[in-house]
Design a protein around this motif. Structure first.
Motif, mmCIF file in Angstrom:
data_model
loop_
_atom_site.group_PDB
_atom_site.id
_atom_site.type_symbol
_atom_site.label_atom_id
_atom_site.label_comp_id
_atom_site.label_asym_id
_atom_site.label_seq_id
_atom_site.Cartn_x
_atom_site.Cartn_y
_atom_site.Cartn_z
ATOM 1 N N UNK A 104 8.775 5.100 -14.480
ATOM 2 C CA UNK A 104 8.428 4.192 -15.541
ATOM 3 C C UNK A 104 9.080 2.851 -15.374
ATOM 4 N N UNK A 105 8.554 2.005 -15.742
ATOM 5 C CA UNK A 105 9.041 0.381 -15.587
ATOM 6 C C UNK A 105 9.057 -0.230 -13.961
ATOM 7 N N UNK A 106 8.157 0.760 -13.296
ATOM 8 C CA UNK A 106 8.028 0.052 -11.884
ATOM 9 C C UNK A 106 6.585 -0.533 -12.188
ATOM 10 N N UNK A 107 6.481 -2.030 -12.453
ATOM 11 C CA UNK A 107 5.387 -2.453 -12.743
ATOM 12 C C UNK A 107 4.994 -3.639 -11.796
ATOM 13 N N UNK A 108 3.773 -3.898 -11.812
ATOM 14 C CA UNK A 108 2.994 -4.832 -11.161
ATOM 15 C C UNK A 108 3.262 -6.172 -11.871
ATOM 16 N N UNK A 109 3.541 -7.350 -10.927
ATOM 17 C CA UNK A 109 3.694 -8.768 -11.450
ATOM 18 C C UNK A 109 2.656 -9.536 -11.022
ATOM 19 N N UNK A 133 2.203 -6.417 -15.516
ATOM 20 C CA UNK A 133 2.876 -5.527 -16.437
ATOM 21 C C UNK A 133 2.267 -4.220 -16.310
ATOM 22 N N UNK A 134 1.467 -4.067 -15.553
ATOM 23 C CA UNK A 134 0.864 -2.582 -15.645
ATOM 24 C C UNK A 134 1.845 -1.690 -14.700
ATOM 25 N N UNK A 135 1.993 -0.284 -15.144
ATOM 26 C CA UNK A 135 3.065 0.317 -14.218
ATOM 27 C C UNK A 135 2.065 0.734 -13.095
ATOM 28 N N UNK A 136 3.015 1.066 -12.139
ATOM 29 C CA UNK A 136 2.273 1.127 -10.616
ATOM 30 C C UNK A 136 1.798 2.534 -10.509
ATOM 31 N N UNK A 137 2.549 3.576 -11.450
ATOM 32 C CA UNK A 137 1.860 4.843 -11.346
ATOM 33 C C UNK A 137 0.568 5.037 -11.937
ATOM 34 N N UNK A 138 0.193 4.113 -12.702
ATOM 35 C CA UNK A 138 -0.919 4.138 -13.415
ATOM 36 C C UNK A 138 -2.191 3.556 -12.322
ATOM 37 N N UNK A 161 1.021 -1.312 0.084
ATOM 38 C CA UNK A 161 -0.083 0.086 0.029
ATOM 39 C C UNK A 161 0.776 1.212 0.020
ATOM 40 N N UNK A 162 2.065 1.154 0.677
ATOM 41 C CA UNK A 162 2.820 2.654 1.020
ATOM 42 C C UNK A 162 3.344 2.796 -0.398
ATOM 43 N N UNK A 163 4.045 1.834 -1.120
ATOM 44 C CA UNK A 163 4.611 1.864 -2.244
ATOM 45 C C UNK A 163 3.622 2.542 -3.460
ATOM 46 N N UNK A 164 2.458 1.993 -3.432
ATOM 47 C CA UNK A 164 1.322 2.321 -4.408
ATOM 48 C C UNK A 164 0.999 3.684 -4.399
ATOM 49 N N UNK A 165 0.454 3.872 -3.174
ATOM 50 C CA UNK A 165 -0.276 5.238 -2.727
ATOM 51 C C UNK A 165 0.840 6.478 -2.386
ATOM 52 N N UNK A 166 2.127 6.147 -1.952
ATOM 53 C CA UNK A 166 2.691 7.178 -1.572
ATOM 54 C C UNK A 166 4.222 7.163 -2.446
ATOM 55 N N UNK A 167 4.837 6.403 -2.373
ATOM 56 C CA UNK A 167 6.264 6.345 -2.771
ATOM 57 C C UNK A 167 6.163 6.639 -4.369
ATOM 58 N N UNK A 168 5.231 6.010 -5.108
ATOM 59 C CA UNK A 168 5.419 5.986 -6.624
ATOM 60 C C UNK A 168 5.126 7.490 -6.941
ATOM 61 N N UNK A 169 4.226 8.131 -6.488
ATOM 62 C CA UNK A 169 3.890 9.471 -6.375
ATOM 63 C C UNK A 169 5.058 10.353 -6.200
#
Length: 492
Positions: A407-412, A419-424, A388-396
């Motif tokens: 870019x290229x920080x993706x979900x597995x 393959x969806x980028x976490x920022x999206x 949750x912290x990576x997705x909602x705070x760090x990536x932003x």
């Protein structure tokens, strides 16, 4: 008798006169200034037609331009020239030996990438201003590299030292050991490069040679096929700041590190260390600011306390460790004061790209917002609540500071987000959150308006206000009806 005295007197006077003349002649001979030898114009010489002469930077580049050493005529151009080159590059010339070089005030001499396999004793004794000597990428053996190779100019009592020599590069040769007294003529050496010599083990003689360098600040022992460092090798070089030990066979962190108390930069890339746990963690290195451990083919786990004693760390590089899948949330923290709060190093750059990480513990760092660079690319991240912290705070945060690293920080996982980028994912989550928030705000507004309205209506009903409205409405209707009737009668 008087004649004899006269003769003696005459002879004495003659001798005095002759002596005075001789003295005057001698004085004239000794005081007569010599005609200065005319300086050679280096720029117009044949040497500068063969080599590149940069007079602005005092750089002579004869790399790949010579068949052998400079000729006597070319050395004469240099030694009697109107300028002195501070840097001379003689690389890639197939030189096989180093003779005793003429006196010259060169400061940086590059002899790398030749075929040198012999060096005359005292070869550099006339280069008293020499500060950098590069002998890398040659065929120099331990037998050839004896202490007197580096002896300085001859004095009345003995050979002096090459006191100004600070940097010596012996990398990429055929060395397997060092003479214990190899550096006795280079007491002020600050940088020593021994990389890519197949030592296999640093023996006692080599240890004595290196530990005797009290002024050493940089030591490169990378790719030497060694599996450890002798515990006392860093006892002498108390001022050592940079240690490069990449590409060796370390399975554990060298115990010698505990003596490197002034170390500021440490490179341990490409060593087969599999984990940093229990006793295999870093000793107190209070001045260490830069640590690199990349391309560690066996490293899979970084446990609690692994970096706790590195409380000055500002740059940590753990990229390209393909098996690394676990970093404990207490890997960096330390309870310095033994109070309720933990201390963390002031990290500014943190590289975790190209690893096998799925989650990133929020408590690994306290101030993630202080990072100037955070590289999380090319990891198989898990995009569920565990991250949750990576997705909602760090990536932003990454997207704002260094968008290219977002870019290229993706979900597995889960499969729906592969393959969806976490920022999206984070943006869509924010949009969904925003929509939900709007709905809730709308409902709240409706409730805030509706409840008082209903309450007021109820009160008014209880007080009979609605009956008044009905009576007024009937009167109005009757009046309207009467007026209509009147109009109809009028038309009749």
């Amino acid at each position: 008798m008087n004649i004899t005295k006269s003769v003696i007197l005459a002879v004495t006077i003659f001798c005095l006169v002759v002596g005075q003349v001789n003295c005057q002649a001698k004085e004239e001979t000794t005081t007569k200034p010599e005609t200065p030898k005319e300086k050679t114009k280096v720029k117009d010489s044949k040497l500068c037609k063969k080599c590149i002469c940069d007079l602005d930077t005092l750089f002579l580049d004869c790399s790949g331009k010579l068949q052998d050493w400079l000729s006597a005529e070319e050395w004469e151009v240099l030694t009697n020239g109107d300028i002195v080159f501070k840097t001379i590059n003689l690389e890639h010339n197939n030189l096989t030996s180093v003779p005793i070089l003429p006196k010259y005030d060169v400061e940086n001499l590059y002899l790398a990438n030749n075929q040198i396999e012999s060096i005359t004793e005292g070869a550099f004794q006339n280069l008293t201003e020499l500060t950098t000597l590069d002998l890398s990428h040659n065929r120099i053996t331990s037998k050839v590299l004896v202490p007197d190779v580096f002896k300085g100019p001859f004095t009345l009592n003995d050979f002096a030292a090459l006191e100004k020599l600070k940097t010596l590069n012996l990398g990429y040769n055929d060395l397997h050991t060092l003479d214990a007294d190899l550096f006795e003529h280079t007491p002020n050496l600050e940088e020593l490069v021994l990389c890519s010599n197949a030592f296999h083990v640093i023996d006692r003689l080599s240890e004595m040679a290196i530990s005797g360098l009290s002024s050493l600040k940089t030591l490169d022992v990378s790719y030497m096929e060694i599996d450890d460092l002798p515990e006392t090798i860093l006892h002498g070089p108390r001022d050592l700041e940079t240690l490069i030990a990449a590409g060796n066979l370390f399975h554990q962190l060298p115990k010698a590190l505990c003596r490197a108390t002034n170390l500021t930069s440490l490179v341990l890339n490409q060593n087969p260390i599999d984990s940093l746990v229990e006793d295999n963690v870093f000793p107190p290195l209070t001045k260490l600011t830069h640590l690199s451990m990349t391309f560690m083919t066996k490293l899979y786990k970084i446990g609690p306390g692994a970096f706790s004693e590195l409380q000055s760390l500002t740059e940590l590089i753990l990229s390209d460790n393909k098996l690394l899948n676990e970093i404990d949330e207490e890997a960096l923290s330390k309870n310095v004061t033994e109070g309720p709060y933990l201390d963390y190093p002031p990290l500014e750059k943190f590289y975790l790209n190209n690893c096998n990480l799925t989650t990133l513990p929020k408590n690994l760092l306290m101030r993630w917002d202080k990072l100037k660079a955070l590289d999380l690319r090319y990891n198989p991240w898990n995009c569920d609540d565990s991250n949750d912290y990576l997705i909602n705070v760090l990536i932003e945060q990454i997207n704002k500071t260094t968008a290219i690293l977002a870019k290229n920080v993706q979900c597995a996982t889960p499969a729906a987000l592969k393959d969806v980028e976490i920022v999206r994912v984070a943006n869509e989550h924010m949009m969904a959150s925003s929509t939900g928030s709007i709905i809730w705000v709308g409902l709240l507004v409706i409730l805030l308006i509706a409840v008082p309205t209903v309450a007021a209506a109820y009160v008014m009903k209880r007080r009979g206000c609605f009956g008044v409205f009905r009576r007024n409405e009937s009167g109005g209707n009757r009046a309207l009806y009467n007026r209509t009737s009147f109009n109809e009668d009028f038309h009749i």
